[in-house]
Design a protein around this motif. Structure first.
Motif, PDB file in Angstrom:
ATOM      1  N   GLY A   2       0.820  -1.206   0.000  1.00 18.64           N
ATOM      2  CA  GLY A   2       0.000   0.000   0.000  1.00 18.64           C
ATOM      3  C   GLY A   2       0.858   1.262   0.000  1.00 18.64           C
ATOM      4  O   GLY A   2       0.535   2.242  -0.665  1.00 18.64           O
ATOM      5  N   ARG A   3       1.968   1.226   0.751  1.00 18.65           N
ATOM      6  CA  ARG A   3       2.866   2.382   0.786  1.00 18.65           C
ATOM      7  C   ARG A   3       3.457   2.655  -0.590  1.00 18.65           C
ATOM      8  O   ARG A   3       3.545   3.794  -1.025  1.00 18.65           O
ATOM      9  N   LEU A  10      -1.206   6.145  -6.921  1.00 14.90           N
ATOM     10  CA  LEU A  10      -2.312   5.349  -7.452  1.00 14.90           C
ATOM     11  C   LEU A  10      -3.313   5.004  -6.367  1.00 14.90           C
ATOM     12  O   LEU A  10      -2.932   4.731  -5.230  1.00 14.90           O
ATOM     13  N   THR A  11      -4.583   4.985  -6.731  1.00 15.80           N
ATOM     14  CA  THR A  11      -5.597   4.448  -5.838  1.00 15.80           C
ATOM     15  C   THR A  11      -5.577   2.931  -5.983  1.00 15.80           C
ATOM     16  O   THR A  11      -4.961   2.394  -6.912  1.00 15.80           O
ATOM     17  N   VAL A  12      -6.269   2.252  -5.091  1.00 17.17           N
ATOM     18  CA  VAL A  12      -6.369   0.791  -5.189  1.00 17.17           C
ATOM     19  C   VAL A  12      -6.989   0.406  -6.532  1.00 17.17           C
ATOM     20  O   VAL A  12      -6.498  -0.483  -7.224  1.00 17.17           O
ATOM     21  N   GLN A  27      -6.957  -5.407  -2.978  1.00 15.60           N
ATOM     22  CA  GLN A  27      -7.172  -5.139  -1.556  1.00 15.60           C
ATOM     23  C   GLN A  27      -6.778  -6.344  -0.711  1.00 15.60           C
ATOM     24  O   GLN A  27      -6.208  -6.196   0.370  1.00 15.60           O
ATOM     25  N   GLY A  28      -7.061  -7.536  -1.208  1.00 16.64           N
ATOM     26  CA  GLY A  28      -6.666  -8.750  -0.500  1.00 16.64           C
ATOM     27  C   GLY A  28      -5.159  -8.850  -0.362  1.00 16.64           C
ATOM     28  O   GLY A  28      -4.645  -9.264   0.686  1.00 16.64           O
ATOM     29  N   LEU A  48       4.754  -0.280  -9.527  1.00 13.04           N
ATOM     30  CA  LEU A  48       4.904   0.581  -8.357  1.00 13.04           C
ATOM     31  C   LEU A  48       6.305   1.173  -8.220  1.00 13.04           C
ATOM     32  O   LEU A  48       6.560   1.974  -7.322  1.00 13.04           O
ATOM     33  N   GLY A  49       7.220   0.740  -9.073  1.00 17.88           N
ATOM     34  CA  GLY A  49       8.572   1.281  -9.024  1.00 17.88           C
ATOM     35  C   GLY A  49       9.390   0.799  -7.845  1.00 17.88           C
ATOM     36  O   GLY A  49      10.221   1.532  -7.309  1.00 17.88           O
ATOM     37  N   VAL A  50       9.145  -0.433  -7.417  1.00 13.85           N
ATOM     38  CA  VAL A  50       9.919  -1.035  -6.329  1.00 13.85           C
ATOM     39  C   VAL A  50      10.452  -2.377  -6.805  1.00 13.85           C
ATOM     40  O   VAL A  50      10.033  -2.890  -7.837  1.00 13.85           O
ATOM     41  N   SER A  51      11.359  -2.943  -6.040  1.00 14.66           N
ATOM     42  CA  SER A  51      11.880  -4.256  -6.418  1.00 14.66           C
ATOM     43  C   SER A  51      10.946  -5.352  -5.910  1.00 14.66           C
ATOM     44  O   SER A  51      10.274  -5.174  -4.892  1.00 14.66           O
TER      45      SER A  51
END
Length: 111
Positions: A2-3, A10-12, A27-28, A48-51
């Motif tokens: 979520g972070r 972005l919203t969910v 959401q799950g 999301l731009g993360v690993s």
């Protein structure tokens, strides 16, 4: 997760659409009620731009760096806007003073 989604702005629902899953599915994942398959994990990380490692463990390249950078950019922008506003206020004050002077010279009182 979520972070990272929030850091990406972005919203969910938007994140779910981007990956082609239902909002309830996303959401799950965020609420630890289910886990994405490995192929989705890579897609989520990319979106999301993360690993992928950060999504799984919290270690590695996460959204904090991007948030810190964005906060710094926004603070600089606020400073520039404040300077612009101060300059505009000074210009407005000068024009109003000139207008006031002009008005007092050309104002004719009725008899």
């Amino acid at each position: 997760m979520g972070r990272a989604r929030e850091a990406a702005g972005l919203t969910v629902a938007q994140a779910a659409r981007r990956l082609g899953v239902k909002t309830a599915t996303w959401q799950g994942w965020e609420n630890d009620r289910s886990e994405p398959r490995s192929n989705k994990l890579t897609m989520i990380a990319g979106a999301l731009g993360v690993s992928p490692a950060w999504l799984l463990t919290g270690f590695g390249e996460g959204p904090t760096e991007a948030i810190d950078d964005e906060v710094q950019v926004l603070r600089q922008e606020v400073g520039l806007i404040a300077q612009d506003m101060a300059s505009a206020q000074a210009r407005l004050d000068a024009v109003l003073k000139r207008l006031e002077t002009f008005h007092s010279f050309h104002h004719v009182e009725p008899n």
